[in-house]
Design an enzyme around this catalytic site. Sequence first.
Site, PDB file in Angstrom:
ATOM      1  N   GLU A 253       0.890  -1.175   0.000  1.00  0.00           N
ATOM      2  CA  GLU A 253       0.000   0.000   0.000  1.00  0.00           C
ATOM      3  C   GLU A 253       0.922   1.217   0.000  1.00  0.00           C
ATOM      4  O   GLU A 253       1.581   1.490   1.002  1.00  0.00           O
ATOM      5  CB  GLU A 253      -0.878   0.030   1.257  1.00  0.00           C
ATOM      6  N   GLU A 469      -6.537  -5.166   0.402  1.00  0.00           N
ATOM      7  CA  GLU A 469      -6.804  -5.602   1.768  1.00  0.00           C
ATOM      8  C   GLU A 469      -8.211  -5.149   2.142  1.00  0.00           C
ATOM      9  O   GLU A 469      -8.786  -4.280   1.493  1.00  0.00           O
ATOM     10  CB  GLU A 469      -5.749  -5.038   2.729  1.00  0.00           C
TER      11      GLU A 469
END
Length: 488
Positions: A253, A469
Amino acid sequence: MSELLKLNNFINGQYQPPVKGKYINNYSPRDGKVYSLVADSTSEDIDLAVKAAKDAFPGWSNLTITQRSAILVKVAEGIEKRLQEFAEAESRDQGKPVQLAANLDIPRSAYNFRYYAGHILYHTEQSMTSVSEPKVLSITQRTPLGVAGLISPWNLPLYLLTWKIAPAIAVGNTCVCKPSEMSSMTAYLLGQVLNDAGVPPGVVNIVLGTGPNAGSHLIQHPDISLISFTGGTKTGELISRVAAPLHKKLSLELGGKNPALVFDDCNLEEVLNVSVRSSFNNQGEICLCNSRIYVQSTIYETFVKRFVEKVKSTWKVGDPQLPTTDMGALISTEHLAKIEYYVALAKEEGGVIELGGKRPNDSLPEELRGGYYYEPTIITGLKPESRVMQEEIFGPVVTICPFDTEEQAISYANNINYGLSSSVWTENGKRAIRVASKVQCGVCWVNCWMVRDLRTPFGGVKQSGNGREGGEFSIDFYTEQKTIVLKL
Ligand code: NAD
């Protein structure tokens, strides 16, 4: 002078000093003073933590789902019971207003555990019989991988770390966490909550220290089977280079430079209200902040004027401890220098500073003068391809540019290497879906910003990362699937 608190590692359920006994100064962004010391861990500490996690894995992964779920609920309750203490600690360590930590970071940290405690109870696996001869029953089984390496940044310290720990351990992994060396306080406190909640020793280990000294060893460790990393794009590249040849499962991320597209048929009042937050919440240090606002030329002048007025009259920079403060201090003196560099660059690139563009030192009390404060800054007049509009600044700086047509707005939004999130503002439903579908990003908010439903996939495209996620997507990441085929 009283001795400074030493933030030690949490390994195998116990706090322990780093093997080499070294510590890093921990500065409070509020006043720029060293207020604690953070363990400067090395490979020896990582080895101890990974061993503890490896030893704890068989016991933890063999618990029933109901048992693990119950423990996760206790962790959530433990954080909630100490909400104010955690919020104050997060604020002092990171610079954000206490009220923001108390309303956003800490409740969400607790909710991350509560959410996955529930999610695993209702998650089901599939089995199916064959569609042709020979007749078989195929059963898909999920298993945890073992020890997860979880690395998090400084902007939403506990929120982002627990967003990794909760799903990782809910499905039966154990983990070694490496929070940012600049904001380790709440990760340090979390150890106490984990012990009080009955998380067995070794299931969650927290090793403090820098990327080069501690993080780099964690990602190479042979007993780490998966790595979840949130942080800068450059660090993500480095981690990929090391972890990919070692065949570790990887979720990244990374950075962002998120556009907001404001059409002239928007609800202007609402856009203005939300844009203040989406630009400057958490000092603009949220990966999802909108740093590039594109406004349709028909309402551009009005938007700029009203936005500047609104920020000026409503958004207060100051002491993070005061409930009236909207924006606290930046994370570090280096980050403050980075913001100043980009504002200077904006001027060189032809930008007009409509608001801010400096430190608010004169308006700060003496006690805070050493802190890392910067005024909310609004810049116009830049070209979409300028460096200031292309590179991630990650602070209280927002740029505004006009566009004429829908096509131009989409092309401006996509003309960048990043693709984390975006916002589209229009009351025309068809246009909203049309534009949202074409903007390259992981999440596009229409007429809102940063509304998160934890069941939905979260992640970026392009240089904002890969992998998703959230909800079932984290379950996918933190488990391996195996198919067992049984001849009937
Ligand atoms: P960073 O990449 O400098 O550090 C992140 C973490 O990685 C820290 O814990 C750091 O110690 C560690 N690290 C650094 N070098 C390492 C190495 N060689 N090996 C292993 N670990 C290493 O990022 P940062 O400055 O802490 O955070 C800001 C960045 O994070 C911004 O770019 C922001 O956009 C991004 N971010 C992204 C998201 C998202 O969800 N996409 C969320 C929050 C922040």
